[in-house]
Design a protein around this motif. Structure first.
Motif, mmCIF file in Angstrom:
data_model
loop_
_atom_site.group_PDB
_atom_site.id
_atom_site.type_symbol
_atom_site.label_atom_id
_atom_site.label_comp_id
_atom_site.label_asym_id
_atom_site.label_seq_id
_atom_site.Cartn_x
_atom_site.Cartn_y
_atom_site.Cartn_z
ATOM 1 N N THR A 2 0.845 -1.189 0.000
ATOM 2 C CA THR A 2 0.000 0.000 0.000
ATOM 3 C C THR A 2 0.876 1.233 0.000
ATOM 4 O OG1 THR A 2 -1.746 -1.152 1.212
ATOM 5 C CG2 THR A 2 -1.802 1.255 1.199
ATOM 6 N N THR A 33 -8.162 -3.421 -16.172
ATOM 7 C CA THR A 33 -8.770 -4.531 -15.441
ATOM 8 C C THR A 33 -8.443 -4.466 -13.956
ATOM 9 O OG1 THR A 33 -8.670 -5.940 -17.412
ATOM 10 C CG2 THR A 33 -8.893 -7.049 -15.277
ATOM 11 N N ALA A 34 -7.223 -4.024 -13.650
ATOM 12 C CA ALA A 34 -6.761 -3.990 -12.266
ATOM 13 C C ALA A 34 -6.958 -2.637 -11.600
ATOM 14 C CB ALA A 34 -5.270 -4.368 -12.223
ATOM 15 N N ARG A 35 -7.767 -1.768 -12.205
ATOM 16 C CA ARG A 35 -7.914 -0.401 -11.684
ATOM 17 C C ARG A 35 -8.326 -0.377 -10.210
ATOM 18 N NH1 ARG A 35 -10.684 2.473 -15.876
ATOM 19 N NH2 ARG A 35 -8.786 3.577 -16.455
ATOM 20 N N GLU A 36 -9.314 -1.166 -9.841
ATOM 21 C CA GLU A 36 -9.777 -1.181 -8.449
ATOM 22 C C GLU A 36 -8.757 -1.836 -7.529
ATOM 23 O OE1 GLU A 36 -12.307 0.595 -7.625
ATOM 24 O OE2 GLU A 36 -12.653 1.044 -9.743
ATOM 25 N N THR A 37 -8.114 -2.885 -8.018
ATOM 26 C CA THR A 37 -7.065 -3.544 -7.229
ATOM 27 C C THR A 37 -5.927 -2.572 -6.953
ATOM 28 O OG1 THR A 37 -7.603 -5.693 -8.194
ATOM 29 C CG2 THR A 37 -5.441 -5.461 -7.183
ATOM 30 N N LEU A 38 -5.540 -1.815 -7.957
ATOM 31 C CA LEU A 38 -4.483 -0.821 -7.788
ATOM 32 C C LEU A 38 -4.909 0.259 -6.801
ATOM 33 C CD1 LEU A 38 -3.362 -0.432 -11.518
ATOM 34 C CD2 LEU A 38 -1.999 -1.403 -9.658
ATOM 35 N N ALA A 40 -6.860 0.021 -4.318
ATOM 36 C CA ALA A 40 -6.793 -0.509 -2.955
ATOM 37 C C ALA A 40 -5.366 -0.542 -2.433
ATOM 38 C CB ALA A 40 -7.391 -1.913 -2.919
ATOM 39 N N GLN A 41 -4.395 -0.493 -3.354
ATOM 40 C CA GLN A 41 -2.984 -0.478 -2.977
ATOM 41 C C GLN A 41 -2.388 0.928 -3.020
ATOM 42 O OE1 GLN A 41 -0.765 -4.032 -4.727
ATOM 43 N NE2 GLN A 41 -2.676 -4.129 -5.883
ATOM 44 N N ALA A 234 3.179 -4.166 -6.955
ATOM 45 C CA ALA A 234 1.723 -4.268 -6.895
ATOM 46 C C ALA A 234 1.291 -5.570 -7.547
ATOM 47 C CB ALA A 234 1.077 -3.082 -7.610
ATOM 48 N N ASP A 235 0.104 -6.011 -7.192
ATOM 49 C CA ASP A 235 -0.445 -7.240 -7.752
ATOM 50 C C ASP A 235 -1.072 -6.937 -9.101
ATOM 51 O OD1 ASP A 235 0.258 -8.631 -5.437
ATOM 52 O OD2 ASP A 235 -1.608 -8.050 -4.435
#
Length: 317
Positions: A2, A33-38, A40-41, A234-235
């Protein structure tokens, strides 16, 4: 991981100069695709303005096109920009959209912004336009700390462009030097010129120059390589296998050479040798902050590229 930052400070930004046919669409698709995952980080991948008035998309093309001198750009036509008044309103809407997203992200504790668009490469071709972009990014609350630029040998790039023309049923490219020089993309193929323009516009940014070649990728995967180039922990999902560049057998005449140490006397030399223009003139010196150690093995791979009697000139006028 984070990432967090001071909510009142400019948001540190990594900008991907999305050269066409060098993995840009794949990178942008994964980031979308990873916008929300990013998020959150603590990493913002902003939404762009869409022609229907909504926001989204897989890249920041409108942010780039705001700064082009081209009055009849197709993105502007998509947004029904027909005159200077429309252009002013378009620029204002884009500025407001990004300002709001960045303010919200900083308030939520974000510490990094990622930007990527082919139009950073294709639509901004002068020091004046890049100066406008630098000012725009400062105005919306961003500070560019890192530039990522994937390059592809001009001969491979032209071959891929020709294949695309055939697949789309378009008229095949005339590959003569005289015809190529008349193409709008010609002035963007000298990688050293393009890199120098971006370094001049963002002199304090770390410059990551990478080869679009699966043999050079970290773990042989484009997204793993992009994460390394962008300094991300980042994931992110891997790039679809079908989007990886095809390894060209027999491209190099010699066996791989051992890589020099990063930051050593040979640092940056390999990629500088790759960053040629169509006249065959090599870049005069190592690109500042360029990660060239891994790429030295390919320094001879561009000796087969097309040559022209004179290099194109990128003017800021």
């Amino acid at each position: 991981m984070t990432i967090s930052a001071n909510a009142s400070a400019p948001l540190p930004t990594t900008l991907h100069i999305g050269m066409a046919k060098a993995g840009s669409s794949t990178i942008q698709g994964v980031l979308q695709t990873a916008r929300e995952t990013l998020a959150a980080q603590g990493i913002l991948y902003p939404r762009d303005l869409l022609p229907n008035g909504s926001t989204g998309g897989d890249n920041q093309k409108c942010l780039a096109v705001c700064n082009t001198r081209e009055a009849d750009h197709f993105v502007l036509r998509q947004h029904r920009v027909r005159n200077p008044q429309d252009r002013a309103r378009f620029n204002q809407r884009v500025t407001q959209l990004y300002t709001e997203q960045i303010a919200q992200a900083r308030a939520a504790g974000a510490g990094l912004c990622l930007l990527s668009a082919e139009h950073f490469w294709s639509s901004l071709n002068s020091d004046r336009e890049l100066g406008w972009l630098a000012n725009k990014l400062r105005d919306v609350g961003l500070r560019v700390d890192r530039l990522v630029f994937y390059i592809r040998s001009q001969s491979d790039w032209l071959e891929s462009k020709q294949h695309q023309s055939v697949r789309e049923g378009a008229e095949p490219l005339d590959m003569s030097i005289a015809a190529l020089k008349a193409q709008p993309f010609y002035q963007r193929l000298p990688h050293d010129h393009v890199a120098a323009l971006w370094q001049a516009a963002f002199p304090d940014a770390r410059f990551e120059l990478r080869l679009f070649d699966s043999r050079d990728f970290v773990k042989g995967d484009l997204m793993s390589d992009f994460k390394a180039a962008a300094g991300l922990d980042a994931d992110l999902p891997a790039a679809p296998q079908r989007e990886q560049p095809v390894e060209r057998r027999g491209q190099c005449d010699d066996p791989p050479e051992p890589a020099g140490p990063r930051g050593g006397p040979d640092h940056g030399r390999g990629l500088a040798a790759q960053a040629r223009d169509l006249s065959g003139a090599a870049y005069a010196g190592p690109l500042r902050n360029a990660d060239g150690a891994r790429a030295r093995r390919h320094r001879r791979s561009l000796r087969r590229l097309e040559r022209a009697p004179a290099r194109p000139v990128l003017s800021g006028s």
